[in-house]
Motif scaffolding. Sequence first.
Motif, PDB file in Angstrom:
ATOM      1  N   ALA A   1       0.832  -1.203   0.000  1.00  0.00           N
ATOM      2  CA  ALA A   1       0.000   0.000   0.000  1.00  0.00           C
ATOM      3  C   ALA A   1       0.867   1.253   0.000  1.00  0.00           C
ATOM      4  O   ALA A   1       0.575   2.235  -0.692  1.00  0.00           O
ATOM      5  N   ALA A   2       1.961   1.231   0.780  1.00  0.00           N
ATOM      6  CA  ALA A   2       2.874   2.375   0.821  1.00  0.00           C
ATOM      7  C   ALA A   2       3.534   2.590  -0.533  1.00  0.00           C
ATOM      8  O   ALA A   2       3.722   3.731  -0.975  1.00  0.00           O
ATOM      9  N   ALA A   3       3.884   1.490  -1.204  1.00  0.00           N
ATOM     10  CA  ALA A   3       4.485   1.605  -2.535  1.00  0.00           C
ATOM     11  C   ALA A   3       3.510   2.253  -3.517  1.00  0.00           C
ATOM     12  O   ALA A   3       3.904   3.069  -4.362  1.00  0.00           O
ATOM     13  N   LEU A   4       2.229   1.922  -3.386  1.00  0.00           N
ATOM     14  CA  LEU A   4       1.228   2.509  -4.271  1.00  0.00           C
ATOM     15  C   LEU A   4       1.086   4.006  -4.038  1.00  0.00           C
ATOM     16  O   LEU A   4       0.823   4.768  -4.977  1.00  0.00           O
ATOM     17  N   THR A   5       1.281   4.451  -2.779  1.00  0.00           N
ATOM     18  CA  THR A   5       1.145   5.883  -2.492  1.00  0.00           C
ATOM     19  C   THR A   5       2.314   6.694  -3.031  1.00  0.00           C
ATOM     20  O   THR A   5       2.265   7.932  -3.021  1.00  0.00           O
ATOM     21  N   THR A   6       3.373   6.036  -3.505  1.00  0.00           N
ATOM     22  CA  THR A   6       4.495   6.779  -4.089  1.00  0.00           C
ATOM     23  C   THR A   6       4.216   7.191  -5.532  1.00  0.00           C
ATOM     24  O   THR A   6       5.033   7.903  -6.130  1.00  0.00           O
ATOM     25  N   ILE A   7       3.097   6.763  -6.084  1.00  0.00           N
ATOM     26  CA  ILE A   7       2.753   7.166  -7.450  1.00  0.00           C
ATOM     27  C   ILE A   7       2.575   8.679  -7.474  1.00  0.00           C
ATOM     28  O   ILE A   7       1.742   9.226  -6.757  1.00  0.00           O
ATOM     29  N   PRO A   8       3.351   9.401  -8.264  1.00  0.00           N
ATOM     30  CA  PRO A   8       3.234  10.867  -8.301  1.00  0.00           C
ATOM     31  C   PRO A   8       1.840  11.309  -8.745  1.00  0.00           C
ATOM     32  O   PRO A   8       1.175  10.627  -9.536  1.00  0.00           O
ATOM     33  N   GLN A   9       1.426  12.457  -8.259  1.00  0.00           N
ATOM     34  CA  GLN A   9       0.086  12.934  -8.577  1.00  0.00           C
ATOM     35  C   GLN A   9      -0.073  13.249 -10.059  1.00  0.00           C
ATOM     36  O   GLN A   9      -1.170  13.113 -10.613  1.00  0.00           O
ATOM     37  N   CYS A  10       1.007  13.641 -10.733  1.00  0.00           N
ATOM     38  CA  CYS A  10       0.897  13.904 -12.168  1.00  0.00           C
ATOM     39  C   CYS A  10       0.589  12.631 -12.947  1.00  0.00           C
ATOM     40  O   CYS A  10      -0.093  12.670 -13.979  1.00  0.00           O
TER      41      CYS A  10
END
Length: 448
Positions: free
Chosen positions: A343-352
């Motif tokens: 889940a933490a890895a998924l939150t590293t997806i940049p907002q752009c």
Amino acid sequence: MTHSSAQTASVFCFTGVPPLGQTIPLGLQHVVAAVVGVITPAMIISGTCGLNAAEETLMVQVSLILTAVATLLQLFPLFRRIGARLPVVMGISFAYVPTLTAIGGQFGLSTILGAEIIGGCVAIVFGIFVKQIRIFFPPLVTGTVIFTIGLSLYPTAVRYMAGGSADSPWFGGLRSWSVALITFGVVVFLNHFTRGIWRLGALLFGMIVGYLTALCFGIVDLSKVGPAAWFALPAVMPFRIEFVPAASVSLAIVYVVNAVQTIGDLSSTTMGGMERMPTDREFSGGIVAQGLMSIVGAFFGGLPTASYSQNVGIVTVNKVINRAVFAFAALVLLVAGLMPKLAAALTTIPQCVIGGATLSVFAAITMTGIRMITGDGVFTARKSTVVGLSVALGVGITQVPGCLAGSGFPDWVTTVFGSSSVVVATLMAILLNLILPKDRTERKAEEK
């Protein structure tokens, strides 16, 4: 019929267990189609409410778990009443994001969770009395509201494409827009020039390309992955829950709209995969389960649930309705949700990257509304009035901050009617549809 052909045919039956060689790829297909829609609303609302990295990871984790449980509940109903017993994927939904963003920006996550509990109760009541209430939500009304939802999501997509928030060092810069447009281009290409898993997973593959591009541009922060645990159960009430009546009313209206959309998704599933319409009990069970999961989810920090139209689309194409396929997809999401490090890895997806991928999703929502409005092939002056005035007033009010906050208006008016275009558009569409006389062409279309 040979034994192998009987096994093959079982994927086209709701019950029975097909071979793993069929179950796994068909189930993963649904995971690929759903996963972006599962995690992205949590990331958007986390940013709106100013949550820290650990809290954002928790919300993504809970989103995966709630989607898995909600889907299993639809496949295997409780007490034969809570759940549709139909092949659908249900989980955290983009459709609530405009209203959740408005509430979160004004009051915070605690008020969102409180409003979610009230909205879930409203959905349950709607599900119980669905046969009597459906008359107020013909395709014209529902389509107008879904069209408005799509329109109201466009600023969110563009803001994310630009970098998310003005506090970001990448906001509005060439790097953010380059990554967003590359992601967007890959999604469009895969949607229109490929087939099979590449087309079904266009969003996922587009985000992978965008993520790799962002890594090359140096705008990915991996620091939040290291401290996260490999396995953890979700915590009960990780956030406070507060009840603000005006916010609860605003979100409750959106719950009613999404209950109507669930009716449409269930109908598309059964018509596309089973060649029949759902029964009233199936409608009722599906909506009641949707409301119940939203209530339960609020106590774990989750967001509202709804049926996934993209997964319905898969059913209408491949006709696979075996619940073992959908159960496998749910179990994959459940395992992912129990791993905070993922889940933490998924939150590293940049907002752009998120913005570039979801722009096409929001456009699809808008066009779904248009298709519902024009589904009978007739677009009359009356329809034009209902749609035009509802959208104009709903979107127009939210474009003028404070227009309902002047002398004589209590504070709750701004919260209920001034913060989300969806609420005003819904009420206007219902009233205008009831008040305006139907054209002759519309009456003839209804008689067919």
